[in-house]
Motif scaffolding. Structure first.
Motif, PDB file in Angstrom:
ATOM      1  N   ALA A 374       0.834  -1.315  -0.048  1.00  0.00           N
ATOM      2  CA  ALA A 374       0.118  -0.044   0.014  1.00  0.00           C
ATOM      3  C   ALA A 374       1.041   1.261  -0.070  1.00  0.00           C
ATOM      4  CB  ALA A 374      -1.036  -0.074   1.155  1.00  0.00           C
ATOM      5  N   GLU A 375       0.527   2.031  -0.904  1.00  0.00           N
ATOM      6  CA  GLU A 375       1.270   3.429  -0.914  1.00  0.00           C
ATOM      7  C   GLU A 375       0.258   4.454  -1.132  1.00  0.00           C
ATOM      8  OE1 GLU A 375       4.570   5.019  -4.294  1.00  0.00           O
ATOM      9  OE2 GLU A 375       4.727   2.975  -3.354  1.00  0.00           O
ATOM     10  N   ASN A 376       0.659   5.698  -0.430  1.00  0.00           N
ATOM     11  CA  ASN A 376      -0.035   6.658  -0.289  1.00  0.00           C
ATOM     12  C   ASN A 376       0.833   8.067  -0.282  1.00  0.00           C
ATOM     13  OD1 ASN A 376      -0.338   5.748   2.325  1.00  0.00           O
ATOM     14  ND2 ASN A 376      -0.789   7.948   2.904  1.00  0.00           N
ATOM     15  N   PRO A 377       0.590   9.251  -0.983  1.00  0.00           N
ATOM     16  CA  PRO A 377       1.159  10.371  -0.681  1.00  0.00           C
ATOM     17  C   PRO A 377       1.335  10.777   0.552  1.00  0.00           C
ATOM     18  CG  PRO A 377      -0.213  10.586  -2.702  1.00  0.00           C
ATOM     19  CD  PRO A 377      -0.765   9.541  -1.763  1.00  0.00           C
ATOM     20  N   LEU A 378       2.593  11.372   1.073  1.00  0.00           N
ATOM     21  CA  LEU A 378       2.580  11.737   2.421  1.00  0.00           C
ATOM     22  C   LEU A 378       1.920  13.222   2.437  1.00  0.00           C
ATOM     23  CD1 LEU A 378       6.610  11.361   2.846  1.00  0.00           C
ATOM     24  CD2 LEU A 378       4.672  10.261   3.946  1.00  0.00           C
ATOM     25  N   PRO A 379       1.131  13.636   3.619  1.00  0.00           N
ATOM     26  CA  PRO A 379       0.578  14.687   3.704  1.00  0.00           C
ATOM     27  C   PRO A 379       1.655  16.087   3.843  1.00  0.00           C
ATOM     28  CG  PRO A 379       0.517  13.487   5.787  1.00  0.00           C
ATOM     29  CD  PRO A 379       1.044  12.690   4.665  1.00  0.00           C
ATOM     30  N   PRO A 380       1.033  17.077   3.559  1.00  0.00           N
ATOM     31  CA  PRO A 380       1.785  18.185   3.598  1.00  0.00           C
ATOM     32  C   PRO A 380       2.377  18.537   4.923  1.00  0.00           C
ATOM     33  CG  PRO A 380      -0.452  19.046   3.151  1.00  0.00           C
ATOM     34  CD  PRO A 380      -0.258  17.412   2.952  1.00  0.00           C
ATOM     35  N   ARG A 381       1.913  18.194   5.924  1.00  0.00           N
ATOM     36  CA  ARG A 381       2.272  18.486   7.145  1.00  0.00           C
ATOM     37  C   ARG A 381       2.033  17.224   8.206  1.00  0.00           C
ATOM     38  NH1 ARG A 381      -2.012  23.161   9.529  1.00  0.00           N
ATOM     39  NH2 ARG A 381      -3.780  21.898   8.744  1.00  0.00           N
ATOM     40  N   SER A 382       2.936  16.918   9.048  1.00  0.00           N
ATOM     41  CA  SER A 382       2.443  15.899   9.840  1.00  0.00           C
ATOM     42  C   SER A 382       1.187  15.781  10.402  1.00  0.00           C
ATOM     43  CB  SER A 382       3.883  15.626  10.839  1.00  0.00           C
ATOM     44  OG  SER A 382       4.757  15.441  10.280  1.00  0.00           O
ATOM     45  N   PRO A 383       0.419  14.738  10.674  1.00  0.00           N
ATOM     46  CA  PRO A 383      -0.914  14.665  11.492  1.00  0.00           C
ATOM     47  C   PRO A 383      -0.590  14.796  12.580  1.00  0.00           C
ATOM     48  CG  PRO A 383      -0.126  12.568  10.599  1.00  0.00           C
ATOM     49  CD  PRO A 383       0.901  13.431  10.000  1.00  0.00           C
ATOM     50  N   ASP A 413      10.413   7.934  -1.470  1.00  0.00           N
ATOM     51  CA  ASP A 413      10.271   8.830  -2.527  1.00  0.00           C
ATOM     52  C   ASP A 413       9.089   9.465  -2.511  1.00  0.00           C
ATOM     53  OD1 ASP A 413      12.549   7.389  -3.495  1.00  0.00           O
ATOM     54  OD2 ASP A 413      11.475   6.093  -4.407  1.00  0.00           O
ATOM     55  N   GLY A 414       8.833  10.452  -1.487  1.00  0.00           N
ATOM     56  CA  GLY A 414       7.563  11.412  -1.212  1.00  0.00           C
ATOM     57  C   GLY A 414       6.329  10.682  -1.016  1.00  0.00           C
ATOM     58  N   ALA A 415       6.400   9.367  -0.516  1.00  0.00           N
ATOM     59  CA  ALA A 415       5.044   8.595  -0.278  1.00  0.00           C
ATOM     60  C   ALA A 415       5.358   7.767   1.021  1.00  0.00           C
ATOM     61  CB  ALA A 415       4.813   7.753  -1.452  1.00  0.00           C
ATOM     62  N   TRP A 416       4.270   7.265   1.470  1.00  0.00           N
ATOM     63  CA  TRP A 416       4.317   6.537   2.530  1.00  0.00           C
ATOM     64  C   TRP A 416       4.008   5.073   2.105  1.00  0.00           C
ATOM     65  CZ3 TRP A 416       5.776   6.781   7.692  1.00  0.00           C
ATOM     66  CH2 TRP A 416       4.997   5.605   8.366  1.00  0.00           C
ATOM     67  N   ARG A 417       4.810   4.125   2.273  1.00  0.00           N
ATOM     68  CA  ARG A 417       5.028   2.706   1.863  1.00  0.00           C
ATOM     69  C   ARG A 417       4.841   1.613   2.962  1.00  0.00           C
ATOM     70  NH1 ARG A 417       5.984   0.513  -3.177  1.00  0.00           N
ATOM     71  NH2 ARG A 417       6.886  -1.693  -3.062  1.00  0.00           N
ATOM     72  N   LEU A 418       3.761   0.768   2.754  1.00  0.00           N
ATOM     73  CA  LEU A 418       3.590  -0.327   3.467  1.00  0.00           C
ATOM     74  C   LEU A 418       3.885  -1.536   2.792  1.00  0.00           C
ATOM     75  CD1 LEU A 418       2.738  -2.011   6.316  1.00  0.00           C
ATOM     76  CD2 LEU A 418       0.500  -1.710   5.305  1.00  0.00           C
ATOM     77  N   ASP A 419       4.989  -2.351   3.128  1.00  0.00           N
ATOM     78  CA  ASP A 419       5.045  -3.591   2.093  1.00  0.00           C
ATOM     79  C   ASP A 419       5.061  -4.897   3.265  1.00  0.00           C
ATOM     80  OD1 ASP A 419       6.114  -5.405   0.354  1.00  0.00           O
ATOM     81  OD2 ASP A 419       7.858  -4.623   0.204  1.00  0.00           O
ATOM     82  N   VAL A 420       4.296  -5.780   3.183  1.00  0.00           N
ATOM     83  CA  VAL A 420       4.023  -6.874   3.803  1.00  0.00           C
ATOM     84  C   VAL A 420       4.114  -8.359   3.072  1.00  0.00           C
ATOM     85  CG1 VAL A 420       2.299  -8.137   5.603  1.00  0.00           C
ATOM     86  CG2 VAL A 420       2.392  -5.705   5.349  1.00  0.00           C
TER      87      VAL A 420
END
Length: 428
Positions: A374-383, A413-420
């Protein structure tokens, strides 16, 4: 005055030690042991009677003591049955005032525990039989001694033993002897009860095997609690995040897009209904209920992936999903855990990315493993960090580890990646 107070306290303390509530309850415990010893004494009399040529029903004192001694080994043999220890532990807890936690739970396991239980049972019946016999014989004897100075019939009859009470000083001394015999009986009962209470933790306490079994049970209970916590976190957390975003979006367009509001409310209804069912199933396991609701099947990729994607998209999250396999071919355990992992990944994207976020999901075979990415763009600021939050990634790692797989998550690479990776071998 001070010395008199000390003597008074000593007499009072002695009275409590001999006749107090704890002493009386332990005395009852000894009487119970004597009652349990009677069948063994009867069997012993059948064995000893012919050997001593004593055919009387009760026999002589020597015959009775020999029958009692012959019955105790029989009691030790029968005490090897597993249910003897729970029965003995229940009696000790109720009557002997033993510290809480000093006694073992459940049937005796192993040779050592059975041997200790047999030793306890024999000791209980032995001391209980002696104290019970004294309790039956001494009080009537003491009453006769107390009545000798006041009733001539006791002095002159065979009961009063005229050859013994022929002297006046012996008659005057008989009440003292009677009272002393009662005190001696109480002292023997208190000493025997205290001895049993002192030996109970050593003979009925947990053995190393019992402690190991208890530790294994605690570990199993902890594993169940952790599994239930993961199930609640993943199912309820995902549902609440989706419902929150759906309600927020519906509120913003309430005045000018009623059709969207209608769809959002339908999605909220569907999400909450399904989550209530999952919650009921998890709580049913926690309650160990036997009804059909508590045994409802857990969601899997094969049965529930499409519904999960549909409900997530209804929340406003743009999901691009690629499923490069047939979910029906996956082992049930792997399919169930993979569903929860996908659910948590989508829930994280909802919580941290908001309703306008997007996520790319891929489920495929990678050699002998099932790969979930699963990969989604990182938000502009930390939640913002939620108090008590941050357990989702840990739950994913726990699920992967329990199946022998791996899980990695982090920015790339500017995204949040989950690899299982979940191995398929060994879970068929």
């Amino acid at each position: 005055m001070r010395g008199f107070g000390v003597r008074r306290f000593g007499v009072r303390g002695l009275g409590i030690a001999l006749f107090g509530r704890r002493a009386r309850r332990r005395w009852v415990h000894l009487i119970l042991g004597g009652a349990l010893a009677m069948p063994y004494v009867f069997v012993g009399s059948v064995i000893v009677g012919p050997l001593l040529n004593d055919d009387r029903f009760f026999g002589s004192l020597t015959s009775q003591l020999a029958s009692f001694a012959a019955g105790l080994p029989l009691a030790a043999i029968t005490a090897l049955f597993s249910l003897t220890r729970p029965m003995s532990v229940a009696a000790v807890r109720a009557l002997c005032a033993v510290p809480e936690g000093a006694l073992a739970e459940g049937p005796a396991r192993g040779r050592v525990a059975r041997g200790r239980t047999a030793a306890w049972f024999t000791l209980h019946l032995g001391l209980g039989g002696l104290v019970s016999g004294m309790s039956l014989a001494l009080p009537p004897f003491a009453c006769v001694l107390l009545a000798v100075p006041f009733f001539a019939v006791f002095r002159d009859s065979r009961i009063g033993l005229p050859e013994v009470f022929g002297e006046p000083w012996l008659v005057a001394l008989s009440p003292v002897v009677g009272c002393a015999s009662l005190v001696a009986l109480a002292a023997c009962a208190a000493a025997s009860g205290g001895l049993l209470a002192r030996w109970a933790p050593a003979l009925l306490g947990p053995t190393p095997a019992d402690r190991l079994a208890a530790a294994e049970q605690r570990a199993a209970d902890l594993a169940v609690r952790n599994r239930l916590a993961r199930e609640l976190h993943d199912s309820v957390g995902h549902a609440l995040s989706a419902v929150t975003l759906q309600a927020s979006a519906a509120r913003r367009v309430l005045d000018h897009d009623p059709e969207f509001v209608r769809e959002a409310l339908a999605a909220i209804e569907d999400t909450t209904r399904r989550t209530v069912g999952e919650l009921d199933a998890v709580l049913g396991v926690l309650r160990e209920a036997d009804d059909a609701r508590s045994t409802a099947p857990a969601p899997t990729l094969a049965t529930d992936l499409d519904g999960l994607l549909r409900r997530t998209r209804a929340s406003g999250l743009r999901v691009g999903a690629t499923v490069a396999l047939e979910p029906d071919t996956l082992p049930p355990l792997v399919s169930r855990e993979a569903y929860r992992i996908v659910q948590e990944a989508l829930g994280n994207a909802l919580r941290h990315g908001g309703g306008d976020a997007r996520v790319s999901l891929r489920i495929a075979l990678d050699g002998p493993d099932l790969a979930v990415t699963a990969e989604n763009p990182l938000p502009p600021r930390s939640p913002a960090t939620r108090p008590g939050g941050g357990h989702g990634l840990r739950g994913i790692a726990d699920r992967a580890r329990l199946l022998g797989g791996t899980a990695a998550a982090g920015p790339a690479d500017g995204a949040w990646r989950l690899d299982v990776r979940l191995p398929l071998k060994g879970h068929a």
